[in-house]
Design an enzyme around this catalytic site. Sequence first.
Site, short mmCIF file in Angstrom:
data_model
loop_
_atom_site.label_atom_id
_atom_site.label_comp_id
_atom_site.label_asym_id
_atom_site.label_seq_id
_atom_site.Cartn_x
_atom_site.Cartn_y
_atom_site.Cartn_z
N GLU A 31 -2.06 2.55 -6.10
CA GLU A 31 -3.30 1.86 -6.49
C GLU A 31 -4.14 1.46 -5.28
O GLU A 31 -3.65 0.93 -4.30
CB GLU A 31 -2.97 0.60 -7.33
CG GLU A 31 -1.87 -0.29 -6.80
CD GLU A 31 -0.50 0.06 -7.37
OE1 GLU A 31 -0.27 1.22 -7.71
OE2 GLU A 31 0.35 -0.82 -7.43
N ASP A 40 5.76 3.89 -13.69
CA ASP A 40 4.86 3.78 -12.53
C ASP A 40 5.70 3.80 -11.25
O ASP A 40 6.90 3.51 -11.27
CB ASP A 40 4.08 2.47 -12.59
CG ASP A 40 2.98 2.40 -11.53
OD1 ASP A 40 2.62 1.29 -11.11
OD2 ASP A 40 2.50 3.47 -11.08
N ASN A 41 5.08 4.16 -10.13
CA ASN A 41 5.68 4.03 -8.79
C ASN A 41 6.91 4.88 -8.51
O ASN A 41 7.77 4.48 -7.74
CB ASN A 41 6.05 2.55 -8.52
CG ASN A 41 4.94 1.61 -8.81
OD1 ASN A 41 5.03 0.76 -9.68
ND2 ASN A 41 3.83 1.77 -8.09
N ASP A 78 7.16 -0.74 -15.24
CA ASP A 78 6.38 -1.12 -14.05
C ASP A 78 6.93 -2.39 -13.43
O ASP A 78 6.22 -3.12 -12.75
CB ASP A 78 4.91 -1.31 -14.45
CG ASP A 78 3.99 -1.37 -13.23
OD1 ASP A 78 2.90 -1.94 -13.35
OD2 ASP A 78 4.39 -0.85 -12.16
N LYS A 138 11.84 -1.91 -9.36
CA LYS A 138 12.09 -0.45 -9.37
C LYS A 138 13.57 -0.12 -9.54
O LYS A 138 13.91 0.90 -10.10
CB LYS A 138 11.52 0.17 -8.10
CG LYS A 138 10.05 -0.21 -7.85
CD LYS A 138 9.18 -0.12 -9.11
CE LYS A 138 7.89 -0.89 -8.95
NZ LYS A 138 7.16 -1.06 -10.25
O1 77L Z 1 7.14 -4.36 -7.34
C1 77L Z 1 6.30 -3.86 -8.06
N1 77L Z 1 6.21 -4.16 -9.35
C2 77L Z 1 7.12 -5.13 -9.94
C3 77L Z 1 6.65 -6.53 -9.65
O2 77L Z 1 7.35 -7.45 -10.36
C4 77L Z 1 5.27 -2.92 -7.48
C5 77L Z 1 5.16 -2.84 -6.10
C6 77L Z 1 4.21 -1.99 -5.50
C7 77L Z 1 4.09 -1.90 -4.02
C8 77L Z 1 4.29 -3.03 -3.22
C9 77L Z 1 4.17 -2.93 -1.84
C10 77L Z 1 3.85 -1.70 -1.26
F1 77L Z 1 3.71 -1.63 0.09
C11 77L Z 1 3.65 -0.58 -2.04
C12 77L Z 1 3.77 -0.67 -3.42
C13 77L Z 1 3.34 -1.24 -6.31
C14 77L Z 1 3.46 -1.32 -7.70
O3 77L Z 1 2.63 -0.59 -8.50
C15 77L Z 1 4.42 -2.15 -8.29
O4 77L Z 1 4.50 -2.16 -9.66
MG MG Z 2 3.40 -0.52 -10.47
#
Ligand code: 77L
Ligand code: MG
Length: 214
Positions: A199, A169-170, A141, A144
Amino acid sequence: TQSTRPQRILGAVQQNATRGDPRSVVRAIDQYCRNQEWAMNVGDEKGCILDSVVSEVNPATVLELGTYCGYSTVRIASLLPPHAKLITLEFNPEFAVIARQVIAWAGLEDKIQLVEGASGDLIPKMKEQFGVETFDLVFLDHWKDRYLPDTKLMEECGLLRKGSVLLADNVICPGTPEYLEFVRSSPRYESQYFKSHLEYTKVEDGLEKSVFLG
Ligand SMILES: O=C(NCCO)c1cc(-c2ccc(F)cc2)cc(O)c1O
Ligand SMILES: [Mg+2]
């Protein structure tokens, strides 16, 4: 002076959760991030999928890449058997400071070891420095673009065994296309996609569960 979003999340925990009650910590963060301000926790919808995978694997050793404020750290650790250990890596010191306090509020310090630093530097040190053999479950997580290089690194360092589960995740939003292509096409992984939403939103996202076949 201006507070940061992680500081405000910690405030919501201290104000609304009961010390020593991990589920109340999870609930307090979800309520805050759904009603006050969005934050990049895995959240309640994907969190239920995470819970089911953790319960199914029933891991003795867990590695989490990307702690942020400790939401998924607490969520996972609250489901672990008595002597199980979770190591979580966080690059951002500001996130780490908050996560330590969220973990403490949940009363899970004995199950969780938060290590600050870059996953690419820390993964090769897992065995010698943290006394780890292999991980039963890895929750990806963090950044990416680090999912794929770190997965290859875990393989090279002998941190995965036949049956180790990677849960990422993601994989749709923000997306991890190279990682997804790799685990879905490699004969050494059996992959499964759990469709969900980003989320606290209606945007599509999902978790990819990949079992290492050895
Ligand atoms: O960068 C992420 N994680 C690492 C942090 O060090 C991360 C970003 C997003 C996200 C952000 C901006 C948006 F517009 C959409 C999603 C969602 C997540 O669940 C994530 O884990
Ligand atoms: Mg995430």
